[in-house]
Design an enzyme around this catalytic site. Structure first.
Site, PDB file in Angstrom:
ATOM      1  N   TYR A  24       0.831  -1.206   0.000  1.00 36.25           N
ATOM      2  CA  TYR A  24       0.000   0.000   0.000  1.00 36.25           C
ATOM      3  C   TYR A  24       0.865   1.254   0.000  1.00 36.25           C
ATOM      4  CZ  TYR A  24      -3.546   3.347   1.501  1.00 36.25           C
ATOM      5  OH  TYR A  24      -4.392   4.422   1.580  1.00 36.25           O
ATOM      6  N   HIS A 278       3.228  12.202  -8.167  1.00 36.02           N
ATOM      7  CA  HIS A 278       2.610  11.518  -7.030  1.00 36.02           C
ATOM      8  C   HIS A 278       3.411  10.258  -6.674  1.00 36.02           C
ATOM      9  CE1 HIS A 278      -1.460  12.208  -5.107  1.00 36.02           C
ATOM     10  NE2 HIS A 278      -1.156  11.075  -4.523  1.00 36.02           N
TER      11      HIS A 278
HETATM   12  C1  LIG Z   1       1.401   5.785   0.852  1.00 37.23           C
HETATM   13  C2  LIG Z   1       1.309   7.089   0.138  1.00 37.23           C
HETATM   14  C3  LIG Z   1       0.197   7.903   0.327  1.00 37.23           C
HETATM   15  C4  LIG Z   1       0.121   9.143  -0.315  1.00 37.23           C
HETATM   16  N1  LIG Z   1      -0.959   9.957  -0.067  1.00 37.23           N
HETATM   17  C5  LIG Z   1      -0.993  11.192  -0.625  1.00 37.23           C
HETATM   18  C6  LIG Z   1      -2.060  12.089  -0.331  1.00 37.23           C
HETATM   19  O1  LIG Z   1      -2.961  11.780   0.460  1.00 37.23           O
HETATM   20  N2  LIG Z   1      -2.051  13.305  -0.946  1.00 37.23           N
HETATM   21  C7  LIG Z   1      -1.063  13.671  -1.813  1.00 37.23           C
HETATM   22  O2  LIG Z   1      -1.079  14.770  -2.345  1.00 37.23           O
HETATM   23  N3  LIG Z   1      -0.036  12.836  -2.092  1.00 37.23           N
HETATM   24  C8  LIG Z   1       0.016  11.623  -1.529  1.00 37.23           C
HETATM   25  N4  LIG Z   1       1.067  10.793  -1.812  1.00 37.23           N
HETATM   26  C9  LIG Z   1       2.144  11.242  -2.709  1.00 37.23           C
HETATM   27  C10 LIG Z   1       3.262  11.923  -1.917  1.00 37.23           C
HETATM   28  O3  LIG Z   1       2.826  13.135  -1.352  1.00 37.23           O
HETATM   29  C11 LIG Z   1       4.476  12.230  -2.810  1.00 37.23           C
HETATM   30  O4  LIG Z   1       4.056  12.956  -3.941  1.00 37.23           O
HETATM   31  C12 LIG Z   1       5.215  10.970  -3.253  1.00 37.23           C
HETATM   32  O5  LIG Z   1       5.222   9.982  -2.246  1.00 37.23           O
HETATM   33  C13 LIG Z   1       6.653  11.341  -3.611  1.00 37.23           C
HETATM   34  O6  LIG Z   1       7.339  10.249  -4.108  1.00 37.23           O
HETATM   35  P1  LIG Z   1       8.329   9.321  -3.246  1.00 37.23           P
HETATM   36  O7  LIG Z   1       7.465   8.455  -2.410  1.00 37.23           O
HETATM   37  O8  LIG Z   1       9.064   8.579  -4.297  1.00 37.23           O
HETATM   38  O9  LIG Z   1       9.207  10.241  -2.415  1.00 37.23           O
HETATM   39  C14 LIG Z   1       1.170   9.550  -1.176  1.00 37.23           C
HETATM   40  C15 LIG Z   1       2.274   8.734  -1.367  1.00 37.23           C
HETATM   41  C16 LIG Z   1       2.372   7.512  -0.718  1.00 37.23           C
HETATM   42  C17 LIG Z   1       3.594   6.675  -0.923  1.00 37.23           C
END
Ligand SMILES: Cc1cc2nc3c(=O)[nH]c(=O)nc-3n(C[C@H](O)[C@H](O)[C@H](O)COP(=O)(O)O)c2cc1C
Length: 387
Positions: A24, A278
């Site tokens: 997840y 994202h």
């Molecule tokens: C488990 C998970 C949940 C996330 N939930 C959100 C969210 O609720 N809102 C959002 O804008 N981005 C969300 N993101 C994206 C992160 O804010 C971010 O853009 C992304 O994790 C960056 O990439 P990285 O994991 O490779 O550092 C989520 C990412 C992950 C891994």
């Protein structure tokens, strides 16, 4: 096994967490092309050290929105730290505050903005999912303002639920199905089961979407009855205009990959955009943000602050992003891996590893300060897209 880098933290988190929880937080979308490309694009950017320079006393300290921070890094919104550690969001936010970097609380978090603002003294940003019923989101904006949050981050790239098939397969879709497979998965990971799930059950039950209005605050395992909770298909630039009117502090638009969208955000008065796909979790065929960044930097020409995320795993990645036009990066998964292993201490380890790598790499590249990071790091006379 000791963790020498963020990849090690991931390996350890994979062992600690039930498969459904790990996937997840860890995986991408569909065929995970964007997820892989986020890393490969960083690898294609080459750096050119300047040698025989005094690099004593170097520091990753930087500034963002006019305030100092220990390194040009912020914690991205994920709303999932509470799944990997009991009250994980508070722990992660404490680690961010101790590391002197901003923490972003997600709308879908399991910790309320009130609890966070009361318990954590650091720089706090609030990520906004727009609800179909705008008044719900606008009430959150008012709460964030009242509580002193420094920045509002509007997520622009996820108005439709992405296709994450692994969650369905693992029984981690919504509503959560307690399948025999999910049960066996949890039973096989007793430290998570006892340390996270059981603690929640003993202290008032499963975590809920604490930032939703009271009547919509369901457990995170259930679909919220919220009117369009977080999936607002008619989200548009009119919403940005309205948020700019409502929100007096820093307004950041997250999920930008096109120059025209970055320019539009600047025209509507946004203070920053986050160049992001994202973390490879929405559209599987996007260009990696690190590749799109220099083009977008050219297009906005300093009219707003450029941030980026997606795939940052090494100190050198941070310096590459800065050389290509970002003022700072965000990290999503790495601090979740750390939190999964030790709450605030684990998250601190993740941030500490990143900072140590940035400062080591700065020394090897001939840099003493973040202000010295520029396009010439990418080669003599370099300034255009390299990724
Ligand atoms: C488990 C998970 C949940 C996330 N939930 C959100 C969210 O609720 N809102 C959002 O804008 N981005 C969300 N993101 C994206 C992160 O804010 C971010 O853009 C992304 O994790 C960056 O990439 P990285 O994991 O490779 O550092 C989520 C990412 C992950 C891994």
């Amino acid at each position: 096994m000791p963790a020498y880098n963020l990849h090690d933290l991931r390996t350890l988190a994979r062992r600690r967490l039930p498969r459904g929880v790990f996937e997840y937080i860890d995986r991408g979308v569909e065929d995970e092309v964007a997820l892989r490309e986020n890393r490969e694009a960083f690898a294609r950017v080459k750096l050119y050290p300047q040698v025989l320079r005094d690099v004593r006393g170097r520091s990753a300290a930087s500034t963002l929105f006019g305030a100092p921070l220990a390194m040009p890094v912020a914690v991205a919104p994920t709303g999932s730290a509470g799944l990997v550690w009991y009250q994980g969001e508070l722990e992660l936010a404490r680690a961010a505050a101790a590391a002197d970097v901003p923490f972003t609380l997600a709308t879908a978090a399991m910790t309320s903005m009130e609890a966070l603002a009361e318990q954590v003294q650091g720089r706090l940003w609030f990520q906004l999912n727009m609800f179909v019923d705008r008044s719900i989101s606008h009430a959150m904006v008012a709460r964030a303002e009242r509580l002193g949050f420094e920045a509002l981050v509007l997520t622009a790239d996820c108005s439709v639920t992405p296709n994450r098939e692994y969650n369905e397969r693992n029984g981690f879709g919504l509503p959560f199905r307690v399948s025999p497979r999910a049960l066996a998965d949890m039973a096989l990971h007793p430290r998570w089961f006892g340390g996270v799930l059981l603690r929640y059950l003993l202290h008032g039950g499963l975590p809920r979407y604490e930032n939703y209005p009271p009547e919509l605050r369901t457990a995170v395992t259930r679909f919220s009855t919220a009117k369009g909770a977080g999936r607002c298909e008619d989200l548009s630039w009119d919403d940005v205009r309205e948020l700019r009117r409502l929100w007096p502090r820093r307004l950041i638009i997250k999920g930008i990959l096109r120059c025209a969208d970055a320019v539009r955000a600047a025209e509507l008065g946004a203070d920053a955009v986050i160049v992001s796909n994202h973390g490879g979790r929405t559209v599987d065929s996007t260009e990696a943000p690190i590749s799109a960044l220099p083009r977008i930097a050219d297009a906005v020409g300093g009219r707003l602050t450029l941030l980026m995320d997606s795939g940052v795993r090494r100190g050198s990645d941070v310096l590459k992003a800065l050389a290509l036009g970002a003022q700072a990066v965000l990290v999503g998964r790495p601090t979740l891996y750390g939190t999964a292993l030790g709450g605030a201490a684990g998250a601190s380890a993740a941030l500490g590893l990143l900072r140590a790598e940035i400062e080591r790499e700065m020394g090897l590249l001939g840099l003493r300060s973040i202000a010295q990071v520029g396009p010439d790091l990418l080669g003599e006379g370099a300034k255009g897209p390299v990724a």
